[in-house]
Design a protein around this motif. Structure first.
Motif: not given
Lengths: 235, 235
Positions: B213-222
Motif C-alpha cells: 500500500h505504501a509503495d503504491q502511494i509513494v510510487r504514485q506521488i513520485q
DNA sequence: CGAAAAATTCTTGTCGACAAACTTAATGCA
DNA sequence: TGCATTAAGTTTGTCGACAAGAATTTTTCG
C-alpha cells in the motif's frame, strides 16, 4: 554547572532569553535535577534568570511540545512523568530506531560521518574507563545520535533523539546506582562491531548488531526496573 | 470555513486563544491556504482573531516546534517550505510507519478499534464515491491514524501523524489536480484487505499489505512530481 | 544618474500590569 | 467536631506599550 544559582545573565542578546531557559530546563529535566511531577513556577524561573515571564513561557511551551513538561490549563506546569504503562511501546520504538538508523548509516555514511562516530566512541570509552556513569549515558546517546545523523533521515533522527533523551531519565533513575565498571565493558565491543559493520556498508549485519545491542540494553533496563520493584515491595 | 473572515471570537474562554490560532493556522497550512514560504505576521493574526499578540505568539511557537512554520530570529515567521531534497527520507519513514503501525494493530487491536477503523473506511469510501479529492486525502489519513491508534504505540502514532500531515501538503500540491474517479478505487480494496488482515491478527500479512500500500502511494506521488517537473521544464 | 549613507518605518522580543481561575486559609453552621 | 461556604492569597492567561533589530525609503554626495 556549579554557578547556576549565582550566574548573571543580565547582558544577553535579544532572542536568547527563551533559548537559555529552554536549554537549561531541558538539561535539568533529563538529568533529574527536576524530578518528574515537580511543579515549574513561571514567576520563579523569571526571577532566577532575571527576565520577564514572557520568554520563560515560550521556553515552557516548547518543552511541552516535546513532552518534557505538562502544562495544566490555568494551573501549574509540571515536569512530565515517566510513562511506565507505555514502557513496552518505548522499548519497541527504541529498538526499531536503533536498527533503522544503523542500517541507513551503513548505506549513506561519508568519511566525515565515520570520523564523527569514532570520536564519539572514543569519548564514550573514556567515560567507561573513568567509571563516570552519568557521562556514559550521555556519551552513549551521542554515539548513536552520530550514527543516526550519518543515516540522513531527519524524521528517524528526531524520534530517536527523543527516545534516547527519554531513556536518559530512566537510566538515571535505575542504571546509575548499580553500575559496576568491569572492563572491557561489553558496550564498547558492541560499538566497535557496529562501527566496523557501518564502514563495511553491511546493512544486514548492521541490522542484526543494532537489534542485539538494543535488546541487551532493553533487557538490562527491564531487569533493573524489576529488581527495583522487588526492593520497593520488600521495604 | 466560509466565515473565517467575519467570525467573531470576542467571547472565548481563558486559555482558548492560543489553541484557536494554533488549530486554524495548522489547518490552513496543511490545506495550502497559506502557501509554503508565505510570511505570517503576528500583528495581523492578532487583529484577525481580535486578541493580543501573546497567544498568537504561543501558537506560532508550537507550530514551529512541529516544523510547520519557521521563526526567523528578529525577522518574520514564514510557513515551512516543503523539503524536496529530503523527500526520499520522508517516503522511507512513511513506508516504515505504515508497516509497523499496521503490524501492531494486528497484535493489539480491540473490537472497539476495529469498529473505529471500519467507520473511517466507510467515510473514506463515501469520499471516493463523491469524487471529493480533498476529503479523500484527509479520510485516508484518518483511516491509517485509526489503525495506528489500535497499535497502542504513541511514539509511532505521533511520527506517523506528522508524516501523514506533511504528506497532506504534498498531495494537495500534486495529487489534487489530476485525480480521476474510477471505481472501484484500488485504495478501497487495499484498505479492505488490510482490515481483514488486522482482524485475523496476521502480522506478516499486515506487514506485506501495508508495505505494498505504501509503495503504491509513494510510487504514485513520485510519478506525479516527475510529470510535474517535466511540465515545468517544458514551459 | 548611481551608489553609499542616513533616516524612517515596520516587525519582533521583552516587559510590567491586570484580571480570571485555581488553591489555600478562615469562617460559619449543623 | 466535621463539613460546606466564603474570603484571601497565588499563579496563570492576556493585554498594551516600549525598545532592539531589520527592511525600506529618503537623502546626500561623487
Amino acid at each position: 554547572m556549579t554557578e547556576t544559582d549565582t550566574a548573571d545573565w543580565s547582558d544577553r542578546k535579544r532572542g536568547a532569553g527563551a533559548k537559555l531557559v529552554y536549554d537549561t530546563l531541558r538539561d535539568e529535566i533529563l538529568d533529574l535535577v527536576l524530578a518528574p511531577g515537580e511543579p515549574v513556577d513561571e514567576a520563579g524561573l523569571a526571577e532566577r534568570f532575571s527576565m520577564s515571564r514572557t520568554p520563560v513561557r515560550e521556553a515552557l511551551v516548547r518543552l511541552a511540545g516535546e513532552g518534557l513538561v505538562t502544562m495544566l490549563p490555568n494551573r501549574s506546569t509540571v515536569v512530565a512523568q515517566i510513562d511506565y504503562p507505555n514502557l513496552s511501546a518505548f522499548f519497541d520504538a527504541l529498538t526499531l530506531m536503533y536498527r533503522v538508523t544503523t542500517r541507513l548509516a551503513a548505506e549513506f555514511h561519508t568519511p566525515a560521518d565515520l570520523a564523527a562516530i569514532r570520536l564519539r566512541q572514543e569519548v564514550f570509552s573514556r567515560a567507561v574507563l573513568a567509571g563516570d556513569t552519568a557521562a556514559m549515558i550521555t556519551c552513549n546517546r551521542d554515539f548513536h545520535a552520530a550514527i543516526a545523523e550519518a543515516g540522513r533521515n531527519s524524521y528517524y533522527l528526531q524520534l530517536f533523539l527523543r527516545l534516547l533523551d527519554e531513556g536518559r531519565r530512566i537510566l538515571r533513575l535505575y542504571y546509575y546506582p548499580r553500575f559496576e565498571a568491569r572492563l572491557p565493558h561489553p558496550y564498547i565491543l558492541e560499538h566497535e562491531a557496529i562501527i566496523a559493520a557501518v564502514e563495511a556498508r553491511d546493512i544486514d549485519l548492521c541490522d542484526r548488531l543494532a537489534r542485539e545491542h538494543a535488546d541487551q540494553i532493553v533487557r538490562q533496563i527491564q531487569e533493573m526496573i524489576a529488581s527495583d520493584r522487588r526492593q520497593h515491595i520488600a521495604l
